[in-house]
Design a protein around this motif. Structure first.
Motif, short mmCIF file in Angstrom:
data_model
loop_
_atom_site.label_atom_id
_atom_site.label_comp_id
_atom_site.label_asym_id
_atom_site.label_seq_id
_atom_site.Cartn_x
_atom_site.Cartn_y
_atom_site.Cartn_z
N GLN A 14 12.20 7.01 -5.91
CA GLN A 14 11.00 6.25 -5.56
C GLN A 14 11.27 4.75 -5.50
OE1 GLN A 14 8.14 7.56 -8.47
NE2 GLN A 14 7.88 9.56 -7.49
N LYS A 15 12.09 4.25 -6.41
CA LYS A 15 12.45 2.83 -6.38
C LYS A 15 13.08 2.46 -5.04
CE LYS A 15 13.68 3.03 -11.31
NZ LYS A 15 14.83 3.01 -12.24
N TRP A 18 10.59 2.99 -1.98
CA TRP A 18 9.60 1.90 -1.95
C TRP A 18 10.25 0.63 -1.42
CZ3 TRP A 18 7.51 -0.85 -6.95
CH2 TRP A 18 6.53 -1.79 -6.59
N CYS A 19 11.46 0.34 -1.89
CA CYS A 19 12.18 -0.85 -1.44
C CYS A 19 12.42 -0.80 0.06
CB CYS A 19 13.52 -0.94 -2.19
SG CYS A 19 14.55 -2.34 -1.71
N ASN A 21 10.83 0.71 2.35
CA ASN A 21 9.59 0.54 3.09
C ASN A 21 9.03 -0.87 3.00
OD1 ASN A 21 8.21 3.26 4.30
ND2 ASN A 21 9.72 3.70 2.72
N GLU A 22 9.15 -1.52 1.85
CA GLU A 22 8.72 -2.91 1.73
C GLU A 22 9.52 -3.79 2.68
OE1 GLU A 22 6.31 -4.45 0.24
OE2 GLU A 22 5.60 -3.13 -1.37
N LEU A 162 10.10 -3.71 -8.09
CA LEU A 162 10.43 -2.46 -7.41
C LEU A 162 11.00 -1.43 -8.36
CD1 LEU A 162 12.06 -3.85 -4.13
CD2 LEU A 162 9.71 -3.05 -4.45
N ALA A 196 3.09 0.61 0.59
CA ALA A 196 4.35 1.31 0.34
C ALA A 196 4.40 1.88 -1.08
CB ALA A 196 5.54 0.37 0.58
N PHE A 197 3.77 1.19 -2.03
CA PHE A 197 3.70 1.69 -3.40
C PHE A 197 2.83 2.95 -3.44
CE2 PHE A 197 1.84 1.75 -7.69
CZ PHE A 197 2.96 1.61 -8.49
N GLU A 199 2.31 5.03 -1.03
CA GLU A 199 2.96 6.14 -0.33
C GLU A 199 4.12 6.74 -1.09
OE1 GLU A 199 5.21 7.10 3.93
OE2 GLU A 199 4.30 5.12 3.59
N HIS A 200 4.92 5.91 -1.72
CA HIS A 200 6.18 6.40 -2.29
C HIS A 200 6.20 6.52 -3.81
CE1 HIS A 200 8.16 6.39 1.58
NE2 HIS A 200 7.57 5.23 1.82
N VAL A 201 5.22 5.95 -4.47
CA VAL A 201 5.20 6.01 -5.93
C VAL A 201 3.98 6.76 -6.46
CG1 VAL A 201 5.21 4.65 -8.06
CG2 VAL A 201 6.50 3.84 -6.07
#
Length: 206
Positions: A14-15, A18-19, A21-22, A162, A196-197, A199-201
């Motif tokens: 996830q880290k 997320w990165c 995608n950011e 992140l 993005a957070f 969606e992915h976290v």
């Protein structure tokens, strides 16, 4: 296009996701680890001898360890917002990035694994409570720091957020006692507002 190997419910994957995608980077993610096994496959171990996730493939370059991946991606982006030129700013960011696994990992694992991935009859209530108290203690440190600025390493979001953010999500998503930490709660709301957070976290715990 880069490839990220690892299942989406892994906190370390996830880290990295997320990165990516950011930063607006193109990549594909392939499920590896957990129920997907593959992490013990000799072909995977050739890329990542730890047999863990994530692993990033960027052309002929292969990199493992989630925090190393986040640092690499942010530097590769060339965006000073994510990889500042000021060595002191980067040092503070690295300080908090290193604090996350060394301080939070054991407490997080004791609580999350027992409550999410262990059958109720096998749970050790005392160990869970000990982990919760330890987690709360470290988040009290973060709460104090967040009283000085909006993000853990300064006024703007950084690499440190992140890697910390997924632990913050799990803290509030778990059905446990949460001491009042107003700065941490406000920080979580700021993170949760980022697409993005979300969606992915912010996904069901599993």
């Amino acid at each position: 296009m880069m490839t990220l190997l690892g299942r989406k419910n892994s906190i370390n994957v996830q880290k990295a996701a997320w990165c990516l995608n950011e930063l607006g980077m193109d990549y594909e993610r392939i499920d590896v680890g957990g129920p997907f096994k593959f992490d013990n496959d000799p072909g995977y171990l050739d890329k990542n001898p730890n047999g863990l996730v994530p692993t990033l493939i960027d052309g002929d370059f292969v990199l493992w360890e989630s925090h190393a991946i986040v640092r690499y991606l942010c530097e590769k982006s060339g965006d000073p917002k994510w990889y500042p030129a000021d060595i002191k700013k980067r040092a503070v960011i690295s300080q908090w990035m290193d604090w996350v696994p060394y301080s939070l990992r054991k407490a997080h694992f004791a609580v999350f694994f027992a409550m999410v991935r262990q059958a109720p009859e096998k749970r050790d209530a005392e160990a869970i409570e000990e982990g919760r108290r330890e987690w709360a203690k470290y988040f009290a440190m973060a709460d104090a720091e967040l009283g000085k600025h909006d993000y853990i390493a300064g006024d703007e979001i950084s690499m440190a957020d992140l890697v910390l953010g997924p632990f913050v999500y799990r803290w509030y998503a778990l059905d446990i006692e949460h001491p009042v930490q107003k700065n941490m709660e406000a920080y979580y709301k700021r993170l949760a507002a980022r697409p993005a957070f979300k969606e992915h976290v912010m996904m069901p715990l599993s």
